[in-house]
Write a protein that holds these residues in place. Structure first.
Motif, PDB file in Angstrom:
ATOM      1  N   GLU A  53       0.863  -1.178   0.000  1.00 58.03           N
ATOM      2  CA  GLU A  53       0.000   0.000   0.000  1.00 58.03           C
ATOM      3  C   GLU A  53       0.896   1.224   0.000  1.00 58.03           C
ATOM      4  N   ILE A  55       2.395   3.676   1.876  1.00 59.35           N
ATOM      5  CA  ILE A  55       2.788   3.971   3.256  1.00 59.35           C
ATOM      6  C   ILE A  55       4.306   4.101   3.222  1.00 59.35           C
ATOM      7  N   GLY A 253      -4.980  -2.828   2.973  1.00 56.59           N
ATOM      8  CA  GLY A 253      -4.415  -1.871   3.928  1.00 56.59           C
ATOM      9  C   GLY A 253      -5.294  -0.615   4.069  1.00 56.59           C
ATOM     10  N   ASN A 254      -4.856   0.192   5.009  1.00 60.11           N
ATOM     11  CA  ASN A 254      -5.566   1.439   5.283  1.00 60.11           C
ATOM     12  C   ASN A 254      -5.728   2.290   4.025  1.00 60.11           C
ATOM     13  N   TRP A 284      -1.865   7.890   5.248  1.00 58.47           N
ATOM     14  CA  TRP A 284      -0.578   7.942   5.938  1.00 58.47           C
ATOM     15  C   TRP A 284       0.029   9.335   5.867  1.00 58.47           C
ATOM     16  N   ASN A 373     -11.009  -3.914   4.359  1.00 60.80           N
ATOM     17  CA  ASN A 373      -9.767  -4.100   5.103  1.00 60.80           C
ATOM     18  C   ASN A 373     -10.055  -3.938   6.587  1.00 60.80           C
ATOM     19  N   GLU A 374      -9.627  -4.876   7.361  1.00 62.74           N
ATOM     20  CA  GLU A 374      -9.716  -4.806   8.829  1.00 62.74           C
ATOM     21  C   GLU A 374     -11.072  -4.279   9.310  1.00 62.74           C
ATOM     22  N   HIS A 420      -4.657 -10.718  10.698  1.00 67.68           N
ATOM     23  CA  HIS A 420      -3.443  -9.889  10.781  1.00 67.68           C
ATOM     24  C   HIS A 420      -2.755 -10.049  12.137  1.00 67.68           C
ATOM     25  N   TYR A 422       0.602  -8.355  14.212  1.00 71.26           N
ATOM     26  CA  TYR A 422       1.813  -7.554  14.398  1.00 71.26           C
ATOM     27  C   TYR A 422       2.274  -7.816  15.824  1.00 71.26           C
ATOM     28  N   GLU A 449      -1.566  -9.764   6.655  1.00 63.60           N
ATOM     29  CA  GLU A 449      -0.560  -8.845   7.190  1.00 63.60           C
ATOM     30  C   GLU A 449      -0.004  -9.477   8.436  1.00 63.60           C
ATOM     31  N   ALA A 487       3.942  -7.507   6.242  1.00 68.58           N
ATOM     32  CA  ALA A 487       3.631  -6.089   6.013  1.00 68.58           C
ATOM     33  C   ALA A 487       4.219  -5.229   7.136  1.00 68.58           C
ATOM     34  N   PRO A 488       4.510  -3.960   6.849  1.00 68.67           N
ATOM     35  CA  PRO A 488       4.627  -3.390   5.521  1.00 68.67           C
ATOM     36  C   PRO A 488       5.904  -3.855   4.808  1.00 68.67           C
ATOM     37  N   TRP A 500       5.528   4.035   9.680  1.00 69.53           N
ATOM     38  CA  TRP A 500       5.342   2.761  10.398  1.00 69.53           C
ATOM     39  C   TRP A 500       6.690   2.070  10.426  1.00 69.53           C
TER      40      TRP A 500
HETATM   41  O1  AHR Z   1       0.545  -2.435   7.527  1.00 69.17           O
HETATM   42  C1  AHR Z   1       0.188  -1.248   8.142  1.00 69.17           C
HETATM   43  C2  AHR Z   1      -1.296  -1.170   8.463  1.00 69.17           C
HETATM   44  O2  AHR Z   1      -1.612  -2.120   9.432  1.00 69.17           O
HETATM   45  C3  AHR Z   1      -2.249  -1.480   7.350  1.00 69.17           C
HETATM   46  O3  AHR Z   1      -2.484  -0.392   6.525  1.00 69.17           O
HETATM   47  C4  AHR Z   1      -3.484  -1.880   8.053  1.00 69.17           C
HETATM   48  O4  AHR Z   1      -4.274  -2.772   7.312  1.00 69.17           O
HETATM   49  C5  AHR Z   1      -2.986  -2.467   9.342  1.00 69.17           C
HETATM   50  O5  AHR Z   1      -3.648  -1.963  10.422  1.00 69.17           O
END
Ligand code: AHR
Length: 637
Positions: A53, A55, A253-254, A284, A373-374, A420, A422, A449, A487-488, A500
């Motif tokens: 995306e 970002i 993604g966002n 972003w 997305n999300e 997702h 993280y 992600e 991601a990212p 990010w």
């Molecule tokens: O990868 C960064 C962001 O994390 C994405 O844009 C979003 O989908 C997620 O919250």
């Protein structure tokens, strides 16, 4: 403990005395038993791919090779961003944004350069420093263009020059003459000579006579990957190609959603000639030119032989605003149908014809479409109905498409669910068996992600170990995990370019580098088979992870070994009944410390090393150093 043909490593009692005697060794030797003749499950052919995306200046100032920043003269209280007035010698001029004149409906404004005094010796105009510099290389041709008009022929030619920041030396220059009084696009080429490569350069556009010049959409491209016009940066495309990605999830993604409803990814404004693309605000916090637009995403897929995983906007935006399902949502459902037709329709369809007119008559093939997305962030609960509305309309026209939901749907089972993660490395170590227990009767899983977020701007070796541990679990469970993407993906490491931290590949205007996590991706994506044989591991330390896949056509066995411990892991590898070539291949990624990492100046401090592995057979001993990810490739006879 055996689970569906593999075993979760058990923790043997550690003999402290033995450990002291052997030096740094976690425990062991552990025993890894692989039954190469017994398949536990299939590996998804699309398991590893890319998520992308806009970002961190992933496209503008990143993958998209355009070198001119703010090439449409957007301005704020401080003036026209990224452009500086040039008045050489006794020249005199001023610049402003003319909101009344531009070359297209999408760009109905322009930069007005009013020159009151100028001459050949003292020209006037504007300069642009690119995205944190304009990178120039030796003996290279750069293709430039701009839209322009003048108030009279007396203003004369525009000179385009590439100038070195420090020396002020003109590196290359071209004269664009015949500028008329109506808007038109002009092109030029700039060729460097035998220069040292550098990113400390800028583009200057000047005239040598008084009068008015209007400019819009100034562009400069270096050579691009596969020589595509409006194409991508070569070094970054090569790094992505080395990952052997099977798909590309786009456009977010966002970025798909935008901050507000009006900022959605309105793809019809992102196709066709660039002069017809207005650009839009990225969530972003910077403007997206959309030079890398919808067709360019598909061409990117084509160039790297990836399946497009197209995400369509589903009526929810990041500030928790949503479109009500029903009549209000219908235009967005239609936009998604049109978008799919643009990608896959023949030239006899409305939007397929548009794609052909845009330069790509051949339709693209799509298997997966993601809806939103999300959407678990949508606390209004509207996603169930929004998803159902998209699902019904898309399946009616495209019954073969697999539709991905971004949150569990009440009352129906989605084809595929996007999840997702993280996390920190320890979280992934503890959760590497996450999908071992997942219900096989539910939706397929797309881990759309995920990343171990340790290290900035790019992940370090500790993060790569967390990633690798998690990937062993995804490989083992890829009967249910159809796709997974880190991601990212990209980050421009220049000042204030990043939103990010912990991104796979870093770059400035000139150079790029892969993080240790990038190399883990390269290793996992490059060495993967189509089936998971039955296997088990006993007696390993708690930070040992593995997966085994087998390529039945090439008769190769790939064993991925992850030792995230500070101690070495001894391993007896047993392959009962297997006939193997005595020499295998070992690919090893190792860091002295979890903090070990790569940087733009030390791009391969942590990088895979390939060597021959002797003594491979039905039973052989192997030692995995501390903080190490390995692939052992064996040839089956
Ligand atoms: O990868 C960064 C962001 O994390 C994405 O844009 C979003 O989908 C997620 O919250």
């Amino acid at each position: 403990m055996r689970t569906r043909g593999f075993a979760i490593p058990t923790f043997s009692a550690v003999c402290l005395f033995c450990a002291a005697m052997l030096g740094a060794q976690a425990s062991g030797p552990a025993v890894l038993t692989i039954h190469a003749d017994r398949t536990a499950s299939k590996v998804s052919p699309t398991l590893y791919g890319l998520m992308t995306e806009e970002i961190n200046h992933s496209y503008d100032g990143g993958l998209y090779a355009e070198l001119i920043r703010n090439n449409t003269f957007r301005a704020d209280w401080s003036g026209v961003n990224d452009w500086i007035l040039v008045e050489r010698g006794d020249a005199s001029a001023k610049i402003s944004v003319d909101k009344t004149s531009g070359p297209s409906q999408a760009l109905p404004y322009s930069l007005h350069v009013e020159v009151s005094q100028a001459s050949a010796a003292s020209p006037a105009g504007v300069l642009n420093g690119g995205y944190w510099g304009i990178p120039l290389r030796t003996n290279t041709t750069y293709h430039g263009s701009f839209y322009a008009k003048e108030d009279s022929a007396d203003v004369g030619a525009v000179t385009a020059s590439l100038v070195a920041d420090q020396s002020g030396k003109v590196v290359a220059s071209a004269v664009v003459s015949g500028i008329g009084t109506e808007w038109k696009q002009y092109t030029f080429t700039l060729k460097t000579g035998a220069i040292a490569e550098s990113m400390g350069n800028h583009l200057v556009l000047t005239v040598a006579h008084p009068g008015s010049l209007w400019l819009q959409l100034v562009s400069l491209f270096p050579p691009t990957y596969r020589d595509r016009a409006n194409g991508n940066r070569i070094d970054l495309m090569e790094k992505l190609a080395a990952m052997h990605p099977q798909f590309l999830r786009f456009p977010g993604g966002n970025y798909l959603e935008g901050d507000h409803l009006a900022d959605w990814y309105d793809w019809k404004k992102m196709i066709g000639p660039r002069v017809d693309r207005p650009g839009h605000p990225s969530p972003w916090n910077y403007w997206s030119t959309d030079g890398l637009g919808l067709l360019e995403f598909f061409e990117w897929c084509e160039d790297l032989h990836m399946q497009p995983v197209l995400a369509v906007y589903a009526g929810y935006s990041l500030r928790h605003e949503h479109i009500n399902p029903g009549g209000d949502l219908e235009p967005y459902v239609q936009a998604a149908l049109d978008e799919i037709e643009y990608a896959t329709g023949g030239s006899d369809t409305k939007w397929g014809a548009q794609r052909a007119a845009d330069g790509h008559p051949q339709p693209f093939h799509i298997t997966y479409v993601e809806i939103g997305n999300e959407d678990w962030f949508d606390t209004s609960g509207s996603y169930d109905k929004r998803y159902a509305q998209f699902y019904k309309a898309i399946k009616a026209k495209y019954p073969d498409l697999q539709l991905i939901a971004t949150a569990p749907i009440k009352g129906m089972t989605a084809d595929v669910l996007d999840e997702h993660y993280y996390l920190r490395a320890t979280d992934f170590f503890h959760d590497a068996t996450h999908y071992d227990k997942t219900d096989r009767n539910g939706p397929k899983i797309f881990v759309g992600e995920w990343a171990t977020r340790e290290g900035t701007p790019a992940p370090n070796m500790g993060a790569a170990l967390g990633d690798a541990a998690w990937m062993t679990g995804m490989e083992r469970n890829s009967d249910i995990i159809v796709m997974a993407s880190y991601a990212p993906l990209l980050v421009n490491i220049s000042p204030n370019a990043m939103q990010w931290d912990t991104d796979l590949i870093g770059y400035d205007a000139l150079r790029s580098y892969g993080s240790p996590s990038y190399y883990a991706q390269v290793m996992f994506g490059s060495y993967i088979g189509d089936a998971t044989p039955v296997s088990s591991a006993d007696g390993a330390g708690p930070r040992f992870f593995y997966s085994v896949t087998e390529d039945s056509a090439k008769k190769r066995l790939f064993v991925k070994l992850v030792n995230a411990s500070s101690d070495a892991q001894a391993l007896d590898i047993k392959l009962p009944g297997a006939k193997l070539a005595p020499e295998g291949k070992l690919i090893s990624l190792s860091g002295k410390d979890p903090e070990a990492t790569n940087t733009i100046d030390q791009p391969t401090a942590v990088a895979p090393v390939e060597s021959a592995l002797h003594g491979v057979g039905e039973s052989f001993h192997h030692r995995i150093p501390p903080y190490t990810i390995e692939v052992v490739e064996m040839e089956m006879r």
